[in-house]
Design a protein around this motif. Structure first.
Motif, PDB file in Angstrom:
ATOM      1  N   LEU A 170      74.846  18.175  24.841  1.00  0.00           N
ATOM      2  CA  LEU A 170      73.578  17.507  25.085  1.00  0.00           C
ATOM      3  C   LEU A 170      73.516  17.037  26.531  1.00  0.00           C
ATOM      4  O   LEU A 170      74.418  16.366  27.007  1.00  0.00           O
ATOM      5  CB  LEU A 170      73.419  16.304  24.156  1.00  0.00           C
ATOM      6  N   PHE A 171      72.446  17.393  27.222  1.00  0.00           N
ATOM      7  CA  PHE A 171      72.222  16.952  28.586  1.00  0.00           C
ATOM      8  C   PHE A 171      70.932  16.154  28.614  1.00  0.00           C
ATOM      9  O   PHE A 171      69.927  16.570  28.059  1.00  0.00           O
ATOM     10  CB  PHE A 171      72.089  18.141  29.542  1.00  0.00           C
ATOM     11  N   MET A 172      70.953  15.025  29.280  1.00  0.00           N
ATOM     12  CA  MET A 172      69.761  14.200  29.423  1.00  0.00           C
ATOM     13  C   MET A 172      69.196  14.426  30.819  1.00  0.00           C
ATOM     14  O   MET A 172      69.892  14.220  31.803  1.00  0.00           O
ATOM     15  CB  MET A 172      70.088  12.721  29.202  1.00  0.00           C
ATOM     16  N   PRO A 173      67.927  14.829  30.931  1.00  0.00           N
ATOM     17  CA  PRO A 173      67.384  15.210  32.233  1.00  0.00           C
ATOM     18  C   PRO A 173      67.154  14.064  33.214  1.00  0.00           C
ATOM     19  O   PRO A 173      67.253  14.261  34.402  1.00  0.00           O
ATOM     20  CB  PRO A 173      66.059  15.877  31.880  1.00  0.00           C
ATOM     21  N   THR A 174      66.848  12.853  32.749  1.00  0.00           N
ATOM     22  CA  THR A 174      66.468  11.796  33.689  1.00  0.00           C
ATOM     23  C   THR A 174      67.393  10.589  33.661  1.00  0.00           C
ATOM     24  O   THR A 174      67.079   9.560  34.246  1.00  0.00           O
ATOM     25  CB  THR A 174      65.034  11.325  33.423  1.00  0.00           C
ATOM     26  N   LYS A 175      68.474  10.642  32.988  1.00  0.00           N
ATOM     27  CA  LYS A 175      69.467   9.566  32.950  1.00  0.00           C
ATOM     28  C   LYS A 175      68.918   8.224  32.460  1.00  0.00           C
ATOM     29  O   LYS A 175      69.120   7.203  33.098  1.00  0.00           O
ATOM     30  CB  LYS A 175      70.117   9.371  34.320  1.00  0.00           C
ATOM     31  N   PRO A 176      68.209   8.199  31.320  1.00  0.00           N
ATOM     32  CA  PRO A 176      67.810   6.898  30.768  1.00  0.00           C
ATOM     33  C   PRO A 176      69.036   6.207  30.181  1.00  0.00           C
ATOM     34  O   PRO A 176      70.095   6.823  30.029  1.00  0.00           O
ATOM     35  CB  PRO A 176      66.810   7.286  29.681  1.00  0.00           C
ATOM     36  N   PRO A 177      68.909   4.917  29.837  1.00  0.00           N
ATOM     37  CA  PRO A 177      70.045   4.230  29.209  1.00  0.00           C
ATOM     38  C   PRO A 177      70.505   4.979  27.952  1.00  0.00           C
ATOM     39  O   PRO A 177      69.691   5.329  27.099  1.00  0.00           O
ATOM     40  CB  PRO A 177      69.486   2.858  28.857  1.00  0.00           C
ATOM     41  N   THR A 178      71.810   5.261  27.892  1.00  0.00           N
ATOM     42  CA  THR A 178      72.386   6.076  26.817  1.00  0.00           C
ATOM     43  C   THR A 178      73.647   5.407  26.287  1.00  0.00           C
ATOM     44  O   THR A 178      74.381   4.782  27.041  1.00  0.00           O
ATOM     45  CB  THR A 178      72.742   7.479  27.368  1.00  0.00           C
ATOM     46  N   GLU A 179      73.902   5.579  24.995  1.00  0.00           N
ATOM     47  CA  GLU A 179      75.134   5.084  24.371  1.00  0.00           C
ATOM     48  C   GLU A 179      75.640   6.164  23.439  1.00  0.00           C
ATOM     49  O   GLU A 179      74.903   6.673  22.591  1.00  0.00           O
ATOM     50  CB  GLU A 179      74.845   3.808  23.581  1.00  0.00           C
ATOM     51  N   LYS A 180      76.907   6.558  23.613  1.00  0.00           N
ATOM     52  CA  LYS A 180      77.519   7.546  22.727  1.00  0.00           C
ATOM     53  C   LYS A 180      78.529   6.816  21.846  1.00  0.00           C
ATOM     54  O   LYS A 180      79.415   6.132  22.355  1.00  0.00           O
ATOM     55  CB  LYS A 180      78.196   8.655  23.520  1.00  0.00           C
ATOM     56  N   MET A 181      78.379   6.970  20.532  1.00  0.00           N
ATOM     57  CA  MET A 181      79.217   6.257  19.573  1.00  0.00           C
ATOM     58  C   MET A 181      79.929   7.266  18.681  1.00  0.00           C
ATOM     59  O   MET A 181      79.308   8.211  18.195  1.00  0.00           O
ATOM     60  CB  MET A 181      78.334   5.340  18.715  1.00  0.00           C
ATOM     61  N   LYS A 182      81.220   7.053  18.457  1.00  0.00           N
ATOM     62  CA  LYS A 182      81.989   7.902  17.545  1.00  0.00           C
ATOM     63  C   LYS A 182      82.284   7.108  16.283  1.00  0.00           C
ATOM     64  O   LYS A 182      82.618   5.917  16.347  1.00  0.00           O
ATOM     65  CB  LYS A 182      83.298   8.356  18.179  1.00  0.00           C
ATOM     66  N   THR A 225      74.496   9.753  19.516  1.00  0.00           N
ATOM     67  CA  THR A 225      74.065   9.447  20.870  1.00  0.00           C
ATOM     68  C   THR A 225      72.699   8.781  20.786  1.00  0.00           C
ATOM     69  O   THR A 225      71.788   9.309  20.139  1.00  0.00           O
ATOM     70  CB  THR A 225      73.992  10.719  21.729  1.00  0.00           C
ATOM     71  N   LEU A 226      72.590   7.623  21.426  1.00  0.00           N
ATOM     72  CA  LEU A 226      71.330   6.883  21.501  1.00  0.00           C
ATOM     73  C   LEU A 226      70.776   7.018  22.901  1.00  0.00           C
ATOM     74  O   LEU A 226      71.530   6.917  23.873  1.00  0.00           O
ATOM     75  CB  LEU A 226      71.552   5.392  21.237  1.00  0.00           C
ATOM     76  N   VAL A 227      69.473   7.185  23.003  1.00  0.00           N
ATOM     77  CA  VAL A 227      68.813   7.225  24.293  1.00  0.00           C
ATOM     78  C   VAL A 227      67.563   6.353  24.200  1.00  0.00           C
ATOM     79  O   VAL A 227      66.747   6.533  23.304  1.00  0.00           O
ATOM     80  CB  VAL A 227      68.414   8.657  24.688  1.00  0.00           C
ATOM     81  N   LEU A 228      67.444   5.389  25.106  1.00  0.00           N
ATOM     82  CA  LEU A 228      66.289   4.504  25.155  1.00  0.00           C
ATOM     83  C   LEU A 228      65.411   4.905  26.335  1.00  0.00           C
ATOM     84  O   LEU A 228      65.882   4.952  27.473  1.00  0.00           O
ATOM     85  CB  LEU A 228      66.746   3.058  25.304  1.00  0.00           C
ATOM     86  N   SER A 229      64.158   5.222  26.050  1.00  0.00           N
ATOM     87  CA  SER A 229      63.269   5.679  27.119  1.00  0.00           C
ATOM     88  C   SER A 229      61.863   5.133  26.904  1.00  0.00           C
ATOM     89  O   SER A 229      61.552   4.572  25.853  1.00  0.00           O
ATOM     90  CB  SER A 229      63.240   7.211  27.163  1.00  0.00           C
ATOM     91  N   GLU A 230      61.043   5.292  27.915  1.00  0.00           N
ATOM     92  CA  GLU A 230      59.635   4.922  27.789  1.00  0.00           C
ATOM     93  C   GLU A 230      58.925   5.982  26.948  1.00  0.00           C
ATOM     94  O   GLU A 230      59.222   7.173  27.061  1.00  0.00           O
ATOM     95  CB  GLU A 230      58.978   4.825  29.161  1.00  0.00           C
ATOM     96  N   SER A 231      58.012   5.550  26.106  1.00  0.00           N
ATOM     97  CA  SER A 231      57.206   6.507  25.330  1.00  0.00           C
ATOM     98  C   SER A 231      56.162   7.123  26.249  1.00  0.00           C
ATOM     99  O   SER A 231      55.650   6.463  27.155  1.00  0.00           O
ATOM    100  CB  SER A 231      56.516   5.805  24.162  1.00  0.00           C
TER     101      SER A 231
END
Length: 165
Positions: free
Chosen positions: A135-147, A158-164
């Motif tokens: 998984l690649f995120m194009p704009t580097k928003p806040p991300t958290e990867k949890m195992k 993987t969580l990604v928080l972005s503007e709608s």
């Protein structure tokens, strides 16, 4: 919890991450009868050979994307405990199963993150199956990867928080 200036955040707020962790533990404990353990990792895993369930919890301002990465062996185990039989990994039914698990998780996440002020609804889930998935995120928003891990399976969220939009 302040997520109004999301472009200035370098990580997802701990309040949201904590509620998501609780949701993962509760959801998978109800499905498999065993609580998964959250495993803090220094380094992420390499490419995935398995299936990814994608779903979002969103409102008019923000979107919390959930990408559930499930290795092939974990997917086969999940099918056995969730529906009582092992589905063929390459089947459309396996995609439906992972989509449904992702949907159940998103419903619990939506209910839990509302407790910290993130009110939203969940989208329809999708599933992607393949080998060497990264998984690649194009704009580097806040991300958290949890195992997460149990005696019979491992999986990642993987969580990604972005503007709608």
């Amino acid at each position: 919890m302040d997520i109004e200036n999301i472009n200035e955040l370098d990580r997802i707020p701990d309040e949201i991450v904590g509620k998501v962790e609780t949701s993962v533990i509760n959801t998978f404990a109800s499905i498999i009868g065993e609580e998964p353990n959250y495993v803090k990792e220094e380094n992420g895993e390499g490419p995935l050979n398995g299936i990814i369930g994608n779903v979002t919890v969103f409102n008019s301002e923000h979107t919390l994307s959930l990408m559930l990465a499930i290795p092939k062996d974990t997917a086969l185990y999940l099918s056995e405990v969730f529906i009582g039989m092992e589905l063929p990994f390459e089947s459309d039914d396996m995609g439906d199963l992972i989509g449904e698990v992702s949907n159940i998780l998103a419903g619990d996440v939506a209910a839990n993150v509302e407790k910290v002020g993130f009110r939203g609804q969940s989208s329809l889930p999708t599933a992607t199956r393949g080998s060497d998935l990264t998984l690649f995120m194009p704009t580097k928003p806040p991300t958290e990867k949890m195992k997460f891990s149990t005696t019979n399976m491992d999986f990642w969220l993987t969580l990604v928080l972005s503007e709608s939009n």
